[in-house]
Design a protein around this motif. Structure first.
Motif, mmCIF file in Angstrom:
data_model
loop_
_atom_site.group_PDB
_atom_site.id
_atom_site.type_symbol
_atom_site.label_atom_id
_atom_site.label_comp_id
_atom_site.label_asym_id
_atom_site.label_seq_id
_atom_site.Cartn_x
_atom_site.Cartn_y
_atom_site.Cartn_z
ATOM 1 N N GLY A 119 32.266 23.085 -8.487
ATOM 2 C CA GLY A 119 31.854 23.228 -9.871
ATOM 3 C C GLY A 119 32.960 23.310 -10.891
ATOM 4 O O GLY A 119 32.688 23.568 -12.052
ATOM 5 N N GLN A 120 34.215 23.093 -10.512
ATOM 6 C CA GLN A 120 35.297 23.249 -11.471
ATOM 7 C C GLN A 120 36.189 22.010 -11.490
ATOM 8 O O GLN A 120 36.533 21.466 -10.449
ATOM 9 C CB GLN A 120 36.158 24.464 -11.128
ATOM 10 N N LYS A 121 36.528 21.615 -12.676
ATOM 11 C CA LYS A 121 37.513 20.549 -12.865
ATOM 12 C C LYS A 121 38.680 21.126 -13.662
ATOM 13 O O LYS A 121 38.477 22.009 -14.499
ATOM 14 C CB LYS A 121 36.912 19.377 -13.643
ATOM 15 N N PRO A 122 39.886 20.625 -13.453
ATOM 16 C CA PRO A 122 41.008 21.058 -14.290
ATOM 17 C C PRO A 122 40.747 20.673 -15.744
ATOM 18 O O PRO A 122 40.384 19.529 -16.032
ATOM 19 C CB PRO A 122 42.199 20.291 -13.712
ATOM 20 N N ARG A 123 40.934 21.623 -16.635
ATOM 21 C CA ARG A 123 40.700 21.386 -18.064
ATOM 22 C C ARG A 123 42.035 20.993 -18.710
ATOM 23 O O ARG A 123 42.916 21.830 -18.875
ATOM 24 C CB ARG A 123 40.125 22.632 -18.718
ATOM 25 N N VAL A 124 42.138 19.720 -19.042
ATOM 26 C CA VAL A 124 43.414 19.186 -19.550
ATOM 27 C C VAL A 124 43.195 18.545 -20.916
ATOM 28 O O VAL A 124 42.332 17.684 -21.080
ATOM 29 C CB VAL A 124 44.005 18.142 -18.576
ATOM 30 N N ALA A 125 43.998 18.971 -21.884
ATOM 31 C CA ALA A 125 43.951 18.376 -23.220
ATOM 32 C C ALA A 125 45.155 17.452 -23.408
ATOM 33 O O ALA A 125 46.164 17.555 -22.705
ATOM 34 C CB ALA A 125 43.958 19.456 -24.289
ATOM 35 N N VAL A 126 45.030 16.525 -24.360
ATOM 36 C CA VAL A 126 46.142 15.648 -24.713
ATOM 37 C C VAL A 126 46.130 15.468 -26.223
ATOM 38 O O VAL A 126 45.074 15.327 -26.835
ATOM 39 C CB VAL A 126 46.038 14.286 -23.984
ATOM 40 N N THR A 127 47.310 15.523 -26.836
ATOM 41 C CA THR A 127 47.402 15.258 -28.277
ATOM 42 C C THR A 127 47.530 13.759 -28.502
ATOM 43 O O THR A 127 48.300 13.088 -27.810
ATOM 44 C CB THR A 127 48.594 15.992 -28.914
ATOM 45 N N ALA A 128 46.769 13.244 -29.458
ATOM 46 C CA ALA A 128 46.687 11.789 -29.640
ATOM 47 C C ALA A 128 47.518 11.246 -30.784
ATOM 48 O O ALA A 128 47.941 10.082 -30.759
ATOM 49 C CB ALA A 128 45.223 11.380 -29.842
#
Length: 389
Positions: free
Chosen positions: A27-36
Motif C-alpha cells: 500500500g505504499q509508494k515512495p512520495r517523490v516531488a520534482v520542481t519543473a
C-alpha cells in the motif's frame, strides 16, 4: 452490501496488490516531488517525466504551473516559490524526497551521481558530482568514498566495490582509505581492469564500470555526469542515467536529488526512480550507520592527517652518487613527487622522478627497490600493499 460496493472493494484490493508488486511495500509508494520551472526543455518535459515515473511505482508530485494525468501538481508561479514549496513539503513530511535543478547544500554535503557505463551497460555511482564535501581536496575525496558507499548500499548493493579515479589527490586518498580500512571500516577496493590493476582507476575503467563507486572530486564528477548523460545527444540534452544524485553529508537529513536544466525526460524519470529506491532502501538510516562505523575507525584523525603537508626537509638535500635507475615505484602523488625523491636522497638512496603510463613514478636502482618502498611507505608517500580485490 450492494454489488457496486463489493466491486469497489475488490477494485481497491487489486490496486493495493498492484502497488505492492511495484513498490515492494504493501500500500505504499515512495512520495517523490520534482520542481519543473527552469528546465531548458520546458516545464512540460518535467511533467511528462513525472507521469512515466508514476507508472513505474512513484507517487509523483510536480511543483510547477501545469497539470498532467496521474500526477499531483503543487502550484507555484516561479522558481523561488518552487524551492520554498519543496522545503515546505519536505519539512511537513508530505513527500519523502525531491528532485530539483539546484540546491545550496552546506559545506560537507555533496551529491552522488549514477550513470550507465557505455562499455558494458553497467551502472556506476560517481562520488561526487555537485556540492563541496570539504575545502581540502583529499579530505573531500575520502568523504566522497563514504558518501558513495552509503548511496550504493541504499540501492541494494551490500558490499560495493570502490575505485579512485586517477586525479590529483588520488594516491593520498588511497592511503587514507587504506588506513580507514585497517582500523575497522570495511572498504571493498575495486581493481582496475588494466593489466597493472590497483584501486586507482584509469579513464578506461570509467567506460568499463570497473567499480560500483568511482571516487573523485566533485568538479571532475560534475564533468563526468554531463558527458555520460548527454554524449549521445550532442551535449544539450541529458538523456541517459539518473542525474547528479542525492546530497549526502553527516547530519544532513533531507533527501534532495539534483538534475540539470539540460536534463531531458528520460533522465528526470530516472532521477525520480533513483529517489524512490533511496527511500525504500532507507538511505538516512544507512548513512547514520556508516558514519558511526567510520568514526569508530578513527575517521576524524585520519582526515586531520590528510591536511598535513609532508616535506622531506626544509634544508637543502644533496643527491647521493648517481646510479643506473631501472626500477619504477608508482603510487606517488604528483604534488609529493619531488619531496619523495629528496626523502630518498636523505636516506642515501639515489632516485629520480619520472612519469609512467599510469602517472608519476620514482626511479631507483633495482638493488634499492625494497629499501626505497619501505622509506616511502613509512613516511606515507605511497600506500602499503593491500591483499584485496
Amino acid at each position: 452490501m450492494s454489488e457496486k460496493q463489493v466491486n469497489q472493494i475488490i477494485g481497491k484490493v487489486f490496486n493495493q496488490l498492484a502497488d505492492t508488486l511495484i513498490s515492494g511495500e504493501y500500500g505504499q509508494k515512495p512520495r517523490v516531488a520534482v520542481t519543473a520551472m527552469g528546465s531548458e526543455h520546458g516545464e512540460q518535459t518535467i511533467f511528462q517525466a513525472a507521469a512515466k515515473a508514476a507508472k513505474g511505482g512513484i507517487d509523483a508530485t510536480v511543483i510547477g504551473s501545469k497539470t498532467i494525468e496521474g500526477v499531483t501538481t503543487a502550484f507555484v508561479e516561479n522558481e523561488d516559490q518552487a524551492h520554498k514549496k519543496m522545503e515546505e513539503l519536505l519539512d511537513k513530511g508530505e513527500i519523502d524526497a525531491c528532485v530539483t535543478m539546484h540546491y545550496p547544500f552546506p559545506i560537507g554535503v555533496s551529491t552522488v551521481g549514477r550513470i550507465v557505463t557505455p562499455g558494458k551497460g553497467k551502472e556506476m555511482f560517481i562520488a561526487t558530482t555537485t556540492g563541496t564535501s570539504s575545502t581540502d581536496k583529499v579530505e573531500g575525496m575520502v568523504k566522497n568514498a563514504i558518501y558513495g558507499i552509503i548511496t550504493a548500499k541504499a540501492c541494494g548493493i551490500k558490499n560495493p566495490t570502490v575505485g579512485i579515479l586517477n586525479v590529483d589527490g588520488a594516491r593520498q586518498t588511497e592511503i587514507a582509505l587504506t588506513k580507514l580500512k585497517e582500523q575497522g571500516y570495511d572498504i571493498n577496493f575495486a581493481a582496475s581492469q588494466r593489466a597493472d590493476g590497483g584501486a586507482v582507476m584509469r579513464g578506461n575503467d570509467l567506460l568499463m564500470g570497473s567499480a560500483d563507486v568511482m571516487v573523485m572530486d566533485s568538479l571532475t564528477g560534475n564533468l563526468m555526469i554531463k558527458i555520460f548523460s548527454s554524449y549521445t545527444a550532442g551535449g544539450n540534452y541529458e538523456s541517459l542515467g539518473y542525474g547528479y544524485g542525492p546530497g549526502i553529508g553527516e547530519g544532513f537529513d533531507k533527501l534532495i536529488l539534483i538534475i540539470s536544466r539540460a536534463s531531458g525526460a528520460p533522465l528526470v524519470e530516472g532521477a525520480m526512480k533513483f529517489a524512490g529506491e533511496l527511500v525504500k532502501g532507507n538511505l538516512k538510516a544507512i548513512a547514520k550507520e556508516e558514519f558511526e562505523k567510520a568514526h569508530k575507525a578513527n575517521l576524524t584523525e585520519i582526515l586531520k592527517g590528510t591536511k598535513l603537508v609532508k616535506k622531506s626537509s626544509e634544508d637543502e638535500v644533496k643527491a647521493p652518487k648517481k646510479e643506473v635507475v631501472t626500477s619504477q615505484i608508482s603510487g606517488i602523488e604528483i604534488m609529493d613527487l619531488e619531496d619523495a625523491v629528496k626523502l630518498l636522497w636523505k636516506n642515501n638512496v639515489y632516485a629520480e622522478s619520472g612519469m609512467g603510463c599510469t602517472g608519476p613514478i620514482i626511479l631507483v636502482n633495482e638493488a634499492n627497490t625494497e629499501t626505497a618502498i619501505k622509506v616511502l611507505q613509512d613516511n606515507e608517500f605511497i600506500a602499503k600493499e593491500k591483499t584485496c580485490c
